[in-house]
Enzyme design. Structure first.
Site, PDB file in Angstrom:
ATOM      1  N   LYS A   1      -5.189  -2.514  -3.298  1.00  0.00           N
ATOM      2  CA  LYS A   1      -3.870  -2.829  -2.750  1.00  0.00           C
ATOM      3  C   LYS A   1      -4.019  -3.457  -1.364  1.00  0.00           C
ATOM      4  O   LYS A   1      -4.593  -2.864  -0.458  1.00  0.00           O
ATOM      5  CB  LYS A   1      -3.034  -1.562  -2.666  1.00  0.00           C
ATOM      6  CG  LYS A   1      -1.613  -1.784  -2.143  1.00  0.00           C
ATOM      7  CD  LYS A   1      -1.041  -0.443  -1.858  1.00  0.00           C
ATOM      8  CE  LYS A   1       0.225  -0.079  -2.219  1.00  0.00           C
ATOM      9  NZ  LYS A   1       0.754   1.167  -2.000  1.00  0.00           N
TER      10      LYS A   1
ATOM     11  N   ASP B   1       9.641   8.748  -3.274  1.00  0.00           N
ATOM     12  CA  ASP B   1       9.831   7.486  -4.009  1.00  0.00           C
ATOM     13  C   ASP B   1       9.385   7.628  -5.458  1.00  0.00           C
ATOM     14  O   ASP B   1       8.674   6.779  -5.994  1.00  0.00           O
ATOM     15  CB  ASP B   1       9.062   6.353  -3.323  1.00  0.00           C
ATOM     16  CG  ASP B   1       9.630   4.977  -3.678  1.00  0.00           C
ATOM     17  OD1 ASP B   1      10.772   4.914  -4.170  1.00  0.00           O
ATOM     18  OD2 ASP B   1       8.935   3.967  -3.461  1.00  0.00           O
TER      19      ASP B   1
END
Length: 621
Positions: A343, A443
């Site tokens: 990432k 989240d």
């Protein structure tokens, strides 16, 4: 001492430059040792002598004889082993192996051509079987007794021959005219042993092999060039073969020397730029804050990589997996052959909080339902996080078919959804109670649930997470965190109660309802008026004991699993946080009997639409 670091790097690289200028290309050895592969010969070579062969094996120079050996061919990496009984080299295709292990019919959907070599002087030979996949509605009958039919796939018949045809390493149906199967798809797949052709009751999954026995064939001119003259095989500007020998003319030596000097000058200029950027980043407050955090947490299990190592493992960031809220994710491969997801954190997020959140949170965890952080990189403004690779991507891709049209046939059955829901619940229970410190995710949504090759769910993306003492129940928060549609009401209005681990419980409930009732949930689709809020729609059907009519329910057991998930989810999305169960209770409710569950009171907010992920191109990491 710290100020001397760039000068030490400059001295080291300058030394390399001088060695580069003064060194001459050494003579190619006739053979080399490659760990557990034994003695290797041309056309193979190792990373010390990449110019001495046509296929470079990585890992040969590793001190560990059992180190993973890999070969890169036409952009694809293959894990290399040797068959002890035949001494044949085996190239492993990881993607094909995953399909075979999970018994997916996607194995029989495309021709196998990934071993086509990029060298004009080399061909890789391996045994294949020719198959014809035909839609079952065509009712095709095999034309001869030497032809078998497999029915292992739900909608297709697969036909294949049972005898060797010629010496071209192809087995199967070459004696049958293609016109007979003109409405079918013709494919070729690698096999391990041609003598083990399955009969009509056998399994093609066991016949096709991802460990491919490979035989190399080098063209005669190239073989003579290397073996007799010690040269290298090349093509001229007109595409004709010629052999470069060790003895070079004085003119060529002058050109090589001039090129080396120009390269050295370029490297020194790059070093000057690196030094300048080094001092600039040392003064950057975000860089200083993150470095201080890493020094304070020197016990972190994740390994720190350099930017060059990250660039190498991702093949210069060529294979993009997706785009998330905090950056782009690329597929990579470690030196041991393991696939990873890298990432690249967005430069727009300048305060470094998301980097610290992810490194700190995941490094404190070790659970089957939490994604593993294998490493990270911090060099100036460059920030990378390296995770274990999840071949099935995110849950979002399986409940929204428009996200990935290629997965239309991979529907989530009720049993799979039920297992995923329990797995995510166990992961959240661990974050809330199983760690030394309590971790609130903030989240939870389908986009942030990753699935491995066996569809085991793993919670990911801890960029919004908050770490707090276990004894602390209420968390102070200045602004709301999360994705619209999954945010608990207390996060945007304190009148509903304090922010706590119950906020994750709310998001979990909305996520499970989304799994069951998403508007594009493949075959498990429930249609309802767009003006209705789905929790209210489904609550009304439960209250009146109406049949929910989910298409994924095939029997009573499926109906009970779906009903259980719905009731537990409705408890999770209660407006008052105190009425929501803790995740430990959620796990017990999901694993217990449906007879012990009561329908909760109708206490959840109204909304104009079904919640959906806000990301148009997601990665899940």
């Amino acid at each position: 001492m710290k100020n001397q670091e760039p000068f030490q790097a400059l001295f080291f690289l300058s030394t390399l430059v001088l060695l580069f200028i003064s060194s001459a290309k050494g003579k190619c050895p006739p053979s080399f040792l490659c760990g557990n592969l034994g003695t290797m010969y041309f056309p193979y070579t190792d990373t010390k002598h990449p110019h001495c062969g046509l296929l470079v094996i990585h890992g040969c120079v590793d001190r560990d004889p059992d180190a993973v050996k890999t070969i890169k061919n036409k952009g694809e990496w293959f894990y290399i082993t040797r068959d002890s009984s035949t001494q044949t080299l085996l190239f492993r295709d990881d993607d094909l192996r995953t399909l075979l292990l999970t018994r997916r019919c996607g194995v029989f959907s495309k021709n196998y051509t990934s071993l086509d070599t990029s060298s004009p002087f080399l061909s890789l030979q391996f045994t294949t079987v020719t198959l014809f996949t035909c839609n079952r509605t065509l009712n095709i009958t095999p034309p001869s007794s030497a032809f078998s039919k497999s029915t292992i796939c739900p909608n297709e018949d697969i036909f294949y021959g049972t005898s060797k045809v010629d010496e071209s390493f192809s087995y199967g149906s070459e004696d049958i005219p293609d016109s007979y199967f003109e409405l079918c798809s013709k494919i070729r797949l690698p096999i391990r042993d041609a003598e083990l052709v399955p009969n009509s009751n056998g399994s093609l999954f066991d016949y096709v092999s991802a460990d491919i026995p490979v035989r190399t064939e080098v063209s005669n001119p190239c073989s003579s060039c290397y073996r007799l003259r010690g040269g290298q095989c090349q093509l001229d500007s007109q595409g004709k073969f010629f052999c470069i020998q060790e003895k070079t003319s004085r003119k060529v030596k002058i050109v090589v020397a001039a090129t080396s000097a120009a390269g050295a000058l370029g490297i020194l200029m790059v070093l000057a730029c690196i030094l300048r950027r080094y001092y600039c980043h040392k003064k950057n407050p975000t860089y200083i804050m993150i470095e201080n955090f890493l020094k304070q947490h020197g016990h972190l299990s994740a390994k720190r990589y350099s930017y060059l190592e990250v660039k190498k493992m991702t093949n210069s960031f060529k294979n993009k997996l997706g785009q998330g809220g905090f950056g782009t994710v690329y597929k990579g491969r470690l030196q041991n052959g393991s696939f990873v997801a890298v990432k690249v954190l967005s430069k727009l997020k300048g305060d470094g909080e998301e980097f610290i959140n992810e490194v700190a949170s995941i490094s404190m965890t070790s659970h089957v339902n939490i994604v593993s952080l294998l490493g990270f990189c911090l060099e100036g403004s460059k920030r990378f996080l390296i995770y274990e690779y999840m071949p099935n991507g995110s849950l979002e891709k399986f409940i929204y078919e428009e996200k990935d049209p290629s997965r239309l046939k991979l529907t989530l059955h009720c049993t799979t959804m039920y297992s995923i829901a329990i797995g995510v619940a166990r992961g959240l229970e661990y974050l809330h109670k199983g760690c030394n410190t309590k971790i609130l995710h903030f989240d939870i949504k389908p986009h942030n649930i990753l699935l491995d090759e066996l569809f085991c769910p793993k919670i990911s993306d801890f960029g919004l997470a908050k770490i707090c003492p276990r004894e602390k129940s209420i968390v102070s928060m200045m602004v709301a965190r999360g994705t619209i549609g999954y945010i608990a009401p207390e996060l945007f209005c304190r009148n509903f109660g304090g922010v706590s681990h119950k906020s994750d419980v709310y998001s979990y409930g909305m996520m499970v309802l989304e799994m069951l009732g998403a508007r594009e949930n493949n075959n498990c689709r429930v249609d309802f008026p767009s003006e209705d809020y789905f929790p209210h729609w489904i609550y009304n059907h439960l209250e009146s004991n109406e049949d929910l009519q989910f298409r994924c329910t095939k029997n009573q057991n499926d109906e009970e699993m779906v009903r259980k998930m719905i009731i537990v989810s409705l408890w999770c999305i209660q407006t008052d946080p105190s009425n929501r169960p803790a995740m430990s209770k959620v796990v017990k409710m999901m694993e217990g009997s449906i007879r012990s569950l009561q329908i909760p009171p109708k206490s959840f907010l109204f909304s104009s639409s079904v919640p959906q992920s806000q990301s148009s191109d997601s990665s899940g990491y």
